[in-house]
Design an enzyme around this catalytic site. Sequence first.
Site, PDB file in Angstrom:
ATOM      1  CB  ALA A  99      -2.647 -16.579   8.459  1.00  0.00           C
ATOM      2  NE  ARG A 107      -4.995  -4.563   6.586  1.00  0.00           N
ATOM      3  CZ  ARG A 107      -4.916  -3.306   6.984  1.00  0.00           C
ATOM      4  NH1 ARG A 107      -3.869  -2.582   6.670  1.00  0.00           N
ATOM      5  NH2 ARG A 107      -5.894  -2.766   7.692  1.00  0.00           N
ATOM      6  CG  ASP A 167      -8.412   0.864   3.880  1.00  0.00           C
ATOM      7  OD1 ASP A 167      -7.428   0.801   4.629  1.00  0.00           O
ATOM      8  OD2 ASP A 167      -8.932  -0.142   3.357  1.00  0.00           O
ATOM      9  NE  ARG A 170     -10.828   1.078   9.400  1.00  0.00           N
ATOM     10  CZ  ARG A 170     -10.143  -0.054   9.308  1.00  0.00           C
ATOM     11  NH1 ARG A 170      -9.152  -0.159   8.437  1.00  0.00           N
ATOM     12  NH2 ARG A 170     -10.423  -1.073  10.088  1.00  0.00           N
TER      13      ARG A 170
END
Length: 333
Positions: A99, A107, A167, A170
């Site tokens: 989805a 999330r 992550d 990042r």
Amino acid sequence: MSDRITNTAEGSYPTSRSGRPSKVAIIGAGAVGSTLAYACVTKGVAREIVLQDIAKEKVEAEALDIAQGIQFTSAGAVSGSDDPEICRDADVIAITAGAKQKPGQSRLELAGATVGIMEKILPKLVEVAPHAIFLLVANPVDVVTYCAKKITGLPENQIFGSGTVLDTARMRYLVSLETGTATQNIHGYIAGEHGDSEVPLWSSTEIGGVPITQWGATLDGGEFDEAKRERIAHDVVRSAYRIIEGKGATNYAVGLAVQRIISAVLNDEQRVLTISPLLEDWHGISDVCMAVPTIVGREGAGRRLELPLTDGEHEALKASADHLREVARGLGY
């Protein structure tokens, strides 16, 4: 069987266990799936890249668009089909179908719809590629991975999620901006949920062997103190939301991150990555899939590394695990 769009070029690639040319299957030809396919092609991670999606015209168009540029890459073959049969005997199956996350939506709110998709597609994929390494990418990736493990019954090493590989990248990028050092020399991880309850492991983060807590002055003249670390952690969590608000989806960085995981598998790199495998007594945490530093190679998810944790990090990770476990239970898993 549905039509396939295919093109080929010469190149050198890792082989499968049996010695035949390697094959990567990507499920879902949306923003993430098509970008991942493009990243795999440009990096030459496998001899054959296939895309599968229920939207026949879309998946064939994405494959054709990529295939027509392989003259300029080291790619081998690119194919697209709406038929799961295209994934037969794949070495790695990366599942991006799920989805779509809407602006402002967490999330975990995606969990029910995406797990319903997994219940439909996974049995057929296991049938056509029973020995593949299954890499879950669709969000919420930790819950989806746990449910997928239960749906398929595959061994722990053979099925895992992309976790916080992005992550972690990042975080290292933001530390690099603060300190003026190359991201390749920054060693640190984000663990736990790929989402709001993720935990930066600052106590074990280093730059060239220097603990981040002892780094001292940054480029702006300030100290790399707790306030600065908290701001970076906040910015990492908010990154996806910011990108989704601006352009509707994240795709480039995640495509590169997942390509990095696939490459580690096919090249048997034994690389430490924060993927999301099933945990059993990792620092006392069990029966949940969430990101921890894990050795990744040809057999998939290997040893989960038990980095030293502060009491605060340990408690935060336990809370993250409890949160993920609760969501999975709410879905009947």
